[in-house]
Each structure stands twice: as structure tokens, then as C-alpha cells.
Design an enzyme around this catalytic site. Structure first.
Site, short mmCIF file in Angstrom:
data_model
loop_
_atom_site.label_atom_id
_atom_site.label_comp_id
_atom_site.label_asym_id
_atom_site.label_seq_id
_atom_site.Cartn_x
_atom_site.Cartn_y
_atom_site.Cartn_z
N GLY A 73 50.43 44.16 35.42
CA GLY A 73 49.88 42.81 35.40
C GLY A 73 50.09 42.11 36.72
N GLY B 163 49.21 38.90 37.29
CA GLY B 163 49.12 37.47 37.08
C GLY B 163 50.36 36.77 37.60
CG PHE B 164 50.76 32.50 37.09
CD1 PHE B 164 50.57 32.05 38.38
CD2 PHE B 164 49.93 32.02 36.10
CE1 PHE B 164 49.58 31.15 38.69
CE2 PHE B 164 48.92 31.11 36.40
CZ PHE B 164 48.74 30.68 37.70
N GLY B 165 53.34 36.16 36.24
CA GLY B 165 54.61 36.83 36.02
C GLY B 165 54.79 38.07 36.87
CB VAL C 189 48.48 50.01 30.91
CG1 VAL C 189 49.59 50.59 30.03
CG2 VAL C 189 48.94 49.92 32.36
CD GLU D 226 42.85 20.84 32.06
OE1 GLU D 226 43.84 20.34 32.58
OE2 GLU D 226 42.65 22.07 32.01
CG ASP E 188 50.65 33.85 28.10
OD1 ASP E 188 51.46 32.91 27.98
OD2 ASP E 188 49.56 33.73 28.66
#
Length: 420
Positions: free
Chosen positions: A12, A14-16, A80, A172, A301
Site C-alpha cells: 500500500g 497510501g498515507f500509512g 496482492v 463536501e 483503515d
């Protein structure tokens, strides 16, 4: 030649995952980062791509570019399909595998439909760039179709936009869509008036932005109504199909329904052969490791973990970043001979949401802001966390232009069949 360094595999980008890779800079390890997409995405601004405020390249960056000065990091573009815990390998969709000594799963989440997966075909969610450009196309085509039809009922349905879910994404989206219709598109059509568009926000709970302080939630509700959004509370959707939505015992004809009501974790629990929680997340130990497998970390998440107050760690980007850094810190400590268990302590920075181009709400706990001051603070915070200077300048200029003129420069209908 096989490396003898400690092998860290991160699934991943992403942010993590990216936070973990960055936190391992200077540590004597080999890192392999695997992602099924070639880019890192700044998800908080994804709705602005969907509503034609920003282009895709302004909120996403190639992972290889971000890590090009890290020779110890190898990037693999692949999906994966499994994890062999005994052999310590990650299985890829092409049949190959990647060995690891430490594994960090930071695979994020997708939208969930509360047992009604058939709704996805009629109410797309917003988690990827593909989702955003699909929604943008759907929104803009609705106006094009309304311009051409002579059927008043069909035109009304085409100009009715429904958002399911009153959390930050739903709020939003609603604010951005109403401004797109009432301001940006005004005067561009001949058979319709774009300000005829109707935006309906449906929230099954008692308030929009239910996780915010009551006064901020109430302000957001009023700001939406002032923009022209119809907010319907306490009536969850019961039917969603190609013709519209049913909720609260009534039927609303709408050709565009968007989903912002729930998320489902990636299939990481299935890869690991573990029983997930109700949201599909992996139940981890206090230090974010998988029970019985201290070399496997799950962050963001994908992880199910509670704070000391008993509340779950929220599925926000900052939580993923903190989780990625925590996993990296434990790996670094273990390599230095420190095997002590270090529980993850999430520090909540605050909640933010914007309502259109002149209002926002911010809850930092110690201070609460609303209105245009909060909007400027929200904008500055998001610009600060973008990856590079070029994107910060581009986004700031786009927002300034929209703020002053109401015009959105990314109103391009792309992908799919050219026929409306």
C-alpha cells in the site's frame, strides 16, 4: 545476489505505507513497496476532482517519483492476492511472491453498502482517482442530457443529484455540486438553467457531521441549506436503482446518486486467514501486530484498534500516517536489539470539513472554528500536506480562481463512451 539485510515489505502506497517507508529512511534495511496503482493519492481532496475543481495530477504523485532518491526502496506495481505466514511471503496476482522479514499492510478501504452490494452499480463511491473521474463524467453528462431532452420529468430527474451519507465526504460533495450547478455552469446552457439543479443530502442519523461538536454540526447543516442543498435526516436509503432512491417511505427520481455512507476494509484479513471485524478490518494487538505473528503489522483503515477511551481509532489519513510511523519505529527498535512491546497511541489532530468555497468547520478539541476563517485554515492545512511545491502552488491558484470567479477549470468529460 540475495540481500542479507532485513527485508521490509510494505503493501500500500497510501498515507500509512508511505509514512512507514519515509520513517525507515537511514535504517539498514531493504524495502519493497507494493501497490496496485502507480500513484500516491491525497484522498481528502478527491471530491474536488469529482466536482471539477482540481485535476487528477494536482492530488496524486507517482510513487516512484516520491521515492526516487531512496535506492534501498524497490517499488512493485502489482496486486496482492495472499500472504503465506509460514513461508513469510506475499503472493502477487502474476503468481510470483515477495519474501519478507517484516510486513506492513497499509491497504486502506473501499466503500461499503451495508449488505446491498447491488447498489454500487447505481451509487458509485469515492475512494480512487477512477471513482472521481467517473463521478465527474456522470455529473457533467447529466447536464448535457438535460439540455437535450424534451421530457420535463426526465429533465427533473437528470437535474436531481442525491448524496447518501452526511459525513465529511457527503457534506463536501453536496456543497461542491450545488456550487458547480448554480455558479460555474450558469449561463452555459440554452434549454435549461443550471440553477434548476436540485441537490439532496440523505443522512440516516440525526445530524450531518455526527462526529463533530453539536454546534459545528448545526452550523454545517445551516450552511448547506443556505447554499440550496436539501438535507434530509433520520431516513436511511432503503432502495437505490437506476431511476432514483427510496428513503423514509418516499420515492425520489434521480439519475445521479452518489454514495458517501460507509467503508469496508481491504481483504487483508482474508489474505492472513483471520476473522475480520464487521467492517472487514484486522483485529490487531495494541502494538498493531497480528496476533501470533509479531513480524506482521496492520495500519490505517485496515486495522481494528481502540483508543484508551474505548472509541475506535478513526479511519482518517493522519491515523494511517501515525500507524505507519509506529510500525517503522518498532522495526527499527527490534533491529537495535529492543524487543519491548510498544503500544500504539493515536493522537487525534482534529476534524475538518468544508461546505462550499466560503465555509468550513474545524474541531481541534481545544479550539473550534467555523465560517470563512475555518475555510482559510482548512485550505492552508490541506495545501501544507500536499507532496511538493508545484502542487501546492497549482492547488492554491485553482482555489483562488474558483473563489474569485466561481469558475472551475477541470470540467472535462473524459473516459467511457462519447455518447451521452
Amino acid at each position: 545476489m540475495t540481500s542479507k539485510l532485513h527485508r521490509v515489505v510494505i503493501v500500500g502506497g497510501g498515507f500509512g505505507g508511505l509514512a512507514a517507508a519515509q520513517a525507515l529512511r537511514g535504517v539498514d534495511v531493504d524495502i519493497t513497496l507494493i501497490d496496485r496503482r502507480n500513484h500516491h493519492l491525497f484522498q481528502p481532496l478527491l471530491y474536488q476532482v469529482a466536482t471539477a475543481s482540481l485535476s487528477t495530477s494536482e492530488i496524486a504523485w507517482p510513487i516512484r517519483h516520491i521515492l526516487k532518491h531512496r535506492p534501498e526502496v524497490r517499488t512493485i506495481l502489482a496486486s496482492v492476492v495472499g500472504v503465506d505466514k509460514a513461508d513469510k511471503t506475499v503472493q502477487l496476482n502474476d503468481g510470483s511472491s515477495v519474501p519478507y522479514d517484516s510486513l506492513i499492510l497499509a491497504t486502506g478501504a473501499r466503500h461499503a453498502y451495508f449488505g446491498h452490494d447491488e447498489w454500487e452499480a447505481f451509487a458509485p463511491g469515492l475512494k480512487t482517482l477512477e471513482d472521481a473521474t467517473t463521478i465527474r463524467r456522470k455529473l457533467l453528462l447529466a447536464f448535457e442530457q438535460a439540455e437535450r431532452t424534451s421530457d420535463p420529468e426526465l429533465r427533473k430527474a437528470l437535474l436531481t443529484f442525491v448524496i447518501i451519507g452526511g459525513g465529511p465526504t457527503g457534506v463536501e460533495l453536496a456543497g461542491a455540486i450545488i456550487e458547480l450547478a448554480h455558479t460555474s455552469l450558469q449561463g452555459e446552457f440554452r434549454s435549461i438553467a443550471s440553477n434548476e439543479a436540485r441537490v439532496v443530502l440523505i443522512e440516516g442519523g440525526k445530524a450531518v457531521l455526527g462526529n463533530f461538536a453539536p454546534e459545528l454540526s448545526a452550523y454545517a447543516h445551516k450552511a448547506l441549506v443556505d447554499l440550496g442543498v436539501e438535507v434530509d435526516l433520520g431516513s436511511p436509503a432503503t432502495v437505490i436503482d437506476a431511476e432514483g432512491v427510496e428513503y423514509g417511505g418516499k420515492r425520489l427520481a434521480a439519475k445521479t446518486v452518489l454514495w458517501a455512507a460507509g467503508v469496508q476494509a481491504s481483504p487483508a484479513a482474508k489474505w492472513l486467514g483471520l476473522e475480520p471485524d464487521r467492517a472487514g478490518r484486522v483485529k490487531v494487538e495494541p502494538d498493531l501486530t497480528v496476533p501470533g505473528y509479531p513480524e506482521i503489522f496492520v495500519v490505517g483503515d485496515t486495522a481494528s484498534i481502540v483508543m484508551p477511551n474505548g472509541k475506535p481509532v478513526p479511519g482518517v489519513g493522519d491515523a494511517a500516517k501515525q500507524g505507519g510511523k509506529h510500525a517503522a519505529a518498532i522495526i527499527k527498535a527490534r533491529l537495535a536489539g529492543d524487543s519491548a512491546i510498544k503500544p500504539f497511541r493515536y493522537k487525534h489532530a482534529g476534524d475538518l470539513a468544508t461546505i462550499g468555497k466560503r465555509a468550513a468547520v474545524i474541531d481541534f478539541g481545544w479550539i473550534k472554528l467555523k465560517g470563512w476563517i475555518a475555510w482559510w485554515a482548512w485550505g492552508l492545512a490541506h495545501i501544507y500536506f500536499l507532496i511538493d511545491t508545484k502542487n501546492r502552488i497549482a492547488v492554491a491558484l485553482s482555489w483562488l480562481w474558483i473563489y474569485l470567479s466561481g469558475q472551475r477549470s477541470a470540467r472535462l468529460i473524459t473516459q467511457g463512451d462519447d455518447k451521452p
